[in-house]
Design a protein around this motif. Structure first.
Motif, PDB file in Angstrom:
ATOM      1  N   VAL A  81       0.128 -29.009  28.998  1.00 31.14           N
ATOM      2  CA  VAL A  81       0.443 -27.593  29.192  1.00 31.14           C
ATOM      3  C   VAL A  81       1.384 -27.135  28.086  1.00 31.14           C
ATOM      4  O   VAL A  81       2.336 -27.836  27.730  1.00 31.14           O
ATOM      5  CB  VAL A  81       1.111 -27.352  30.566  1.00 31.14           C
ATOM      6  N   ALA A  82       1.110 -25.965  27.550  1.00 30.52           N
ATOM      7  CA  ALA A  82       1.985 -25.382  26.528  1.00 30.52           C
ATOM      8  C   ALA A  82       2.083 -23.881  26.765  1.00 30.52           C
ATOM      9  O   ALA A  82       1.059 -23.209  26.941  1.00 30.52           O
ATOM     10  CB  ALA A  82       1.446 -25.660  25.125  1.00 30.52           C
ATOM     11  N   HIS A  83       3.329 -23.381  26.816  1.00 33.61           N
ATOM     12  CA  HIS A  83       3.578 -21.950  27.006  1.00 33.61           C
ATOM     13  C   HIS A  83       2.908 -21.413  28.273  1.00 33.61           C
ATOM     14  O   HIS A  83       2.362 -20.310  28.295  1.00 33.61           O
ATOM     15  CB  HIS A  83       3.109 -21.151  25.785  1.00 33.61           C
ATOM     16  N   GLY A  84       2.941 -22.234  29.329  1.00 35.33           N
ATOM     17  CA  GLY A  84       2.403 -21.796  30.608  1.00 35.33           C
ATOM     18  C   GLY A  84       0.899 -21.789  30.715  1.00 35.33           C
ATOM     19  O   GLY A  84       0.342 -21.228  31.662  1.00 35.33           O
ATOM     20  N   ARG A  85       0.208 -22.437  29.775  1.00 41.42           N
ATOM     21  CA  ARG A  85      -1.258 -22.455  29.800  1.00 41.42           C
ATOM     22  C   ARG A  85      -1.767 -23.876  29.592  1.00 41.42           C
ATOM     23  O   ARG A  85      -1.208 -24.642  28.810  1.00 41.42           O
ATOM     24  CB  ARG A  85      -1.832 -21.533  28.721  1.00 41.42           C
ATOM     25  N   VAL A  86      -2.847 -24.204  30.304  1.00 40.97           N
ATOM     26  CA  VAL A  86      -3.472 -25.511  30.169  1.00 40.97           C
ATOM     27  C   VAL A  86      -4.052 -25.678  28.767  1.00 40.97           C
ATOM     28  O   VAL A  86      -4.698 -24.765  28.235  1.00 40.97           O
ATOM     29  CB  VAL A  86      -4.592 -25.681  31.224  1.00 40.97           C
ATOM     30  N   GLN A  87      -3.796 -26.842  28.188  1.00 35.41           N
ATOM     31  CA  GLN A  87      -4.374 -27.176  26.890  1.00 35.41           C
ATOM     32  C   GLN A  87      -5.423 -28.281  27.008  1.00 35.41           C
ATOM     33  O   GLN A  87      -6.237 -28.465  26.115  1.00 35.41           O
ATOM     34  CB  GLN A  87      -3.273 -27.643  25.931  1.00 35.41           C
ATOM     35  N   GLY A  88      -5.368 -29.020  28.115  1.00 34.16           N
ATOM     36  CA  GLY A  88      -6.309 -30.115  28.313  1.00 34.16           C
ATOM     37  C   GLY A  88      -5.695 -31.208  29.159  1.00 34.16           C
ATOM     38  O   GLY A  88      -4.730 -30.991  29.895  1.00 34.16           O
ATOM     39  N   LEU A  89      -6.248 -32.412  29.035  1.00 34.61           N
ATOM     40  CA  LEU A  89      -5.804 -33.571  29.803  1.00 34.61           C
ATOM     41  C   LEU A  89      -5.626 -34.768  28.884  1.00 34.61           C
ATOM     42  O   LEU A  89      -6.224 -34.837  27.808  1.00 34.61           O
ATOM     43  CB  LEU A  89      -6.839 -33.936  30.880  1.00 34.61           C
ATOM     44  N   ARG A  90      -4.817 -35.703  29.348  1.00 38.97           N
ATOM     45  CA  ARG A  90      -4.766 -37.009  28.708  1.00 38.97           C
ATOM     46  C   ARG A  90      -5.460 -37.984  29.650  1.00 38.97           C
ATOM     47  O   ARG A  90      -5.021 -38.199  30.775  1.00 38.97           O
ATOM     48  CB  ARG A  90      -3.332 -37.443  28.432  1.00 38.97           C
ATOM     49  N   VAL A  91      -6.560 -38.546  29.184  1.00 45.77           N
ATOM     50  CA  VAL A  91      -7.409 -39.399  30.017  1.00 45.77           C
ATOM     51  C   VAL A  91      -7.512 -40.776  29.381  1.00 45.77           C
ATOM     52  O   VAL A  91      -8.024 -40.918  28.263  1.00 45.77           O
ATOM     53  CB  VAL A  91      -8.817 -38.783  30.181  1.00 45.77           C
ATOM     54  N   SER A  92      -7.005 -41.776  30.101  1.00 45.57           N
ATOM     55  CA  SER A  92      -7.043 -43.164  29.620  1.00 45.57           C
ATOM     56  C   SER A  92      -6.551 -43.276  28.182  1.00 45.57           C
ATOM     57  O   SER A  92      -7.160 -43.939  27.338  1.00 45.57           O
ATOM     58  CB  SER A  92      -8.463 -43.731  29.753  1.00 45.57           C
ATOM     59  N   GLY A  93      -5.451 -42.586  27.902  1.00 49.75           N
ATOM     60  CA  GLY A  93      -4.821 -42.675  26.592  1.00 49.75           C
ATOM     61  C   GLY A  93      -5.385 -41.751  25.539  1.00 49.75           C
ATOM     62  O   GLY A  93      -4.880 -41.717  24.416  1.00 49.75           O
ATOM     63  N   GLN A  94      -6.413 -40.986  25.861  1.00 47.63           N
ATOM     64  CA  GLN A  94      -7.022 -40.084  24.891  1.00 47.63           C
ATOM     65  C   GLN A  94      -6.828 -38.636  25.321  1.00 47.63           C
ATOM     66  O   GLN A  94      -6.905 -38.307  26.500  1.00 47.63           O
ATOM     67  CB  GLN A  94      -8.515 -40.379  24.745  1.00 47.63           C
ATOM     68  N   ALA A  95      -6.585 -37.767  24.344  1.00 50.56           N
ATOM     69  CA  ALA A  95      -6.419 -36.342  24.620  1.00 50.56           C
ATOM     70  C   ALA A  95      -7.781 -35.670  24.699  1.00 50.56           C
ATOM     71  O   ALA A  95      -8.661 -35.917  23.875  1.00 50.56           O
ATOM     72  CB  ALA A  95      -5.579 -35.692  23.532  1.00 50.56           C
ATOM     73  N   MET A  96      -7.950 -34.833  25.722  1.00 50.87           N
ATOM     74  CA  MET A  96      -9.177 -34.061  25.885  1.00 50.87           C
ATOM     75  C   MET A  96      -8.792 -32.591  25.964  1.00 50.87           C
ATOM     76  O   MET A  96      -8.084 -32.175  26.884  1.00 50.87           O
ATOM     77  CB  MET A  96      -9.931 -34.480  27.151  1.00 50.87           C
ATOM     78  N   LEU A  97      -9.235 -31.802  24.996  1.00 48.51           N
ATOM     79  CA  LEU A  97      -8.911 -30.385  24.967  1.00 48.51           C
ATOM     80  C   LEU A  97      -9.784 -29.620  25.955  1.00 48.51           C
ATOM     81  O   LEU A  97     -10.969 -29.911  26.119  1.00 48.51           O
ATOM     82  CB  LEU A  97      -9.109 -29.827  23.557  1.00 48.51           C
ATOM     83  N   ALA A  98      -9.180 -28.635  26.627  1.00 46.65           N
ATOM     84  CA  ALA A  98      -9.928 -27.827  27.591  1.00 46.65           C
ATOM     85  C   ALA A  98      -9.196 -26.515  27.823  1.00 46.65           C
ATOM     86  O   ALA A  98      -7.963 -26.476  27.865  1.00 46.65           O
ATOM     87  CB  ALA A  98     -10.092 -28.572  28.913  1.00 46.65           C
ATOM     88  N   ASP A  99      -9.963 -25.438  27.971  1.00 39.11           N
ATOM     89  CA  ASP A  99      -9.379 -24.136  28.291  1.00 39.11           C
ATOM     90  C   ASP A  99      -9.088 -24.001  29.776  1.00 39.11           C
ATOM     91  O   ASP A  99      -8.281 -23.161  30.184  1.00 39.11           O
ATOM     92  CB  ASP A  99     -10.331 -23.006  27.871  1.00 39.11           C
ATOM     93  N   ALA A 100      -9.776 -24.806  30.597  1.00 35.56           N
ATOM     94  CA  ALA A 100      -9.586 -24.733  32.046  1.00 35.56           C
ATOM     95  C   ALA A 100      -9.723 -26.126  32.637  1.00 35.56           C
ATOM     96  O   ALA A 100     -10.524 -26.938  32.169  1.00 35.56           O
ATOM     97  CB  ALA A 100     -10.603 -23.787  32.677  1.00 35.56           C
ATOM     98  N   VAL A 101      -8.936 -26.391  33.663  1.00 34.60           N
ATOM     99  CA  VAL A 101      -8.982 -27.663  34.385  1.00 34.60           C
ATOM    100  C   VAL A 101      -9.081 -27.342  35.876  1.00 34.60           C
ATOM    101  O   VAL A 101      -8.292 -26.553  36.402  1.00 34.60           O
ATOM    102  CB  VAL A 101      -7.725 -28.514  34.115  1.00 34.60           C
ATOM    103  N   VAL A 102     -10.057 -27.941  36.549  1.00 33.90           N
ATOM    104  CA  VAL A 102     -10.241 -27.752  37.985  1.00 33.90           C
ATOM    105  C   VAL A 102      -9.933 -29.069  38.685  1.00 33.90           C
ATOM    106  O   VAL A 102     -10.552 -30.093  38.387  1.00 33.90           O
ATOM    107  CB  VAL A 102     -11.679 -27.303  38.319  1.00 33.90           C
ATOM    108  N   VAL A 103      -8.984 -29.048  39.596  1.00 36.83           N
ATOM    109  CA  VAL A 103      -8.617 -30.239  40.360  1.00 36.83           C
ATOM    110  C   VAL A 103      -9.458 -30.271  41.631  1.00 36.83           C
ATOM    111  O   VAL A 103      -9.361 -29.387  42.480  1.00 36.83           O
ATOM    112  CB  VAL A 103      -7.119 -30.234  40.711  1.00 36.83           C
ATOM    113  N   THR A 104     -10.302 -31.295  41.742  1.00 37.49           N
ATOM    114  CA  THR A 104     -11.171 -31.456  42.909  1.00 37.49           C
ATOM    115  C   THR A 104     -11.077 -32.903  43.392  1.00 37.49           C
ATOM    116  O   THR A 104     -12.084 -33.589  43.541  1.00 37.49           O
ATOM    117  CB  THR A 104     -12.634 -31.122  42.559  1.00 37.49           C
ATOM    118  N   ALA A 105      -9.870 -33.357  43.637  1.00 36.69           N
ATOM    119  CA  ALA A 105      -9.634 -34.762  43.961  1.00 36.69           C
ATOM    120  C   ALA A 105      -9.548 -35.022  45.457  1.00 36.69           C
ATOM    121  O   ALA A 105      -9.009 -36.047  45.880  1.00 36.69           O
ATOM    122  CB  ALA A 105      -8.359 -35.246  43.273  1.00 36.69           C
TER     123      ALA A 105
END
Length: 240
Positions: A81-105
């Motif tokens: 997250v940067a400046h109040g907005r999602v930038q992506g995820l860190r997954v298994s040590g790798q960065a994944m860029l994304a404009d939106a993230v949906v949590v469905t866990a």
């Protein structure tokens, strides 16, 4: 909380829709089962069933056709997250860029958001609620339709199996089955449908539902982090 407000009106409409259903429908759906406990009930023709594993296989095939990339057996370690907005995820040590993230866990949604640092003041009130079910191999039960009573149900399958469910247990993230639940479910099935006496229990398993206050799911955007969405807390509403 914003996530709750978005669902209040649809839920009210759903309750009113059920209220217009014709009451006084006796248990004609299971007359062949000598259902002695039923005197009155509601007929709900829109309640249906689907085989979950087959649906998931079909969904996966559709995703493959449309070029959707699936990552399995990976760990989501951080929400970027940067400046109040999602930038992506860190997954298994790798960065994944994304404009939106949906949590469905599911039942783990609140824990995941907490671990990802999504803001303690706006964490959803989701907790695991264990449900145990069993399936009977009963090709001659005579049961033709879904029958629900006492918060439980019998669901006849076309292949002759009958699904019996389910318990409601607040046992944390413990997914083990129990002999007590097995006996309780079996007794319920026989009480509602005596024709099931003597048929073999083919399987007995447990799962964790995402429980939420009043069973109202969280659907919508995070109130502080732009681009972060939640789809969880459906409790007992879903696919059967």
């Amino acid at each position: 909380m914003m996530w709750l407000v978005r669902m209040r009106r649809p839920c009210r409409e759903l309750i009113l829709w059920f209220g217009r259903m014709r009451a006084g429908w006796c248990c004609s759906a299971c007359m062949a089962t000598q259902c002695l406990d039923c005197r009155r009930g509601l007929r709900m023709p829109e309640v249906m069933q689907i085989r979950n594993p087959r649906l998931v296989r079909a969904l996966r095939a559709a995703l493959d056709v449309h070029g959707v990339r699936l990552l399995e057996q990976v760990e989501v370690q951080a929400l970027e997250v940067a400046h109040g907005r999602v930038q992506g995820l860190r997954v298994s040590g790798q960065a994944m860029l994304a404009d939106a993230v949906v949590v469905t866990a599911g039942a783990w949604s609140a824990r995941l958001l907490r671990d990802l640092g999504a803001g303690a003041l706006h964490l959803p009130m989701i907790e695991p609620v264990r449900g145990q079910m069993m399936v009977l191999n009963a090709p001659h039960s005579g049961l033709q339709r879904i029958v629900m009573s006492e918060g439980r149900y019998l669901i006849p399958r076309k292949d002759g199996r009958v699904l019996v469910g389910s318990t409601l247990e607040y046992a944390g993230f413990e997914k083990m089955t129990s002999a007590a639940a097995r006996e309780s479910l079996h007794a319920f099935a026989l009480r509602l449908c005596p024709a099931l006496a003597g048929v073999p229990i083919e399987a007995h398993w447990a799962g964790l539902r995402p429980g939420s206050p009043q069973g109202i799911p969280y659907l919508g955007a995070h109130p502080e982090i732009q681009g972060l969405f939640l789809h969880a807390g459906h409790f007992r509403n879903g696919l059967v």
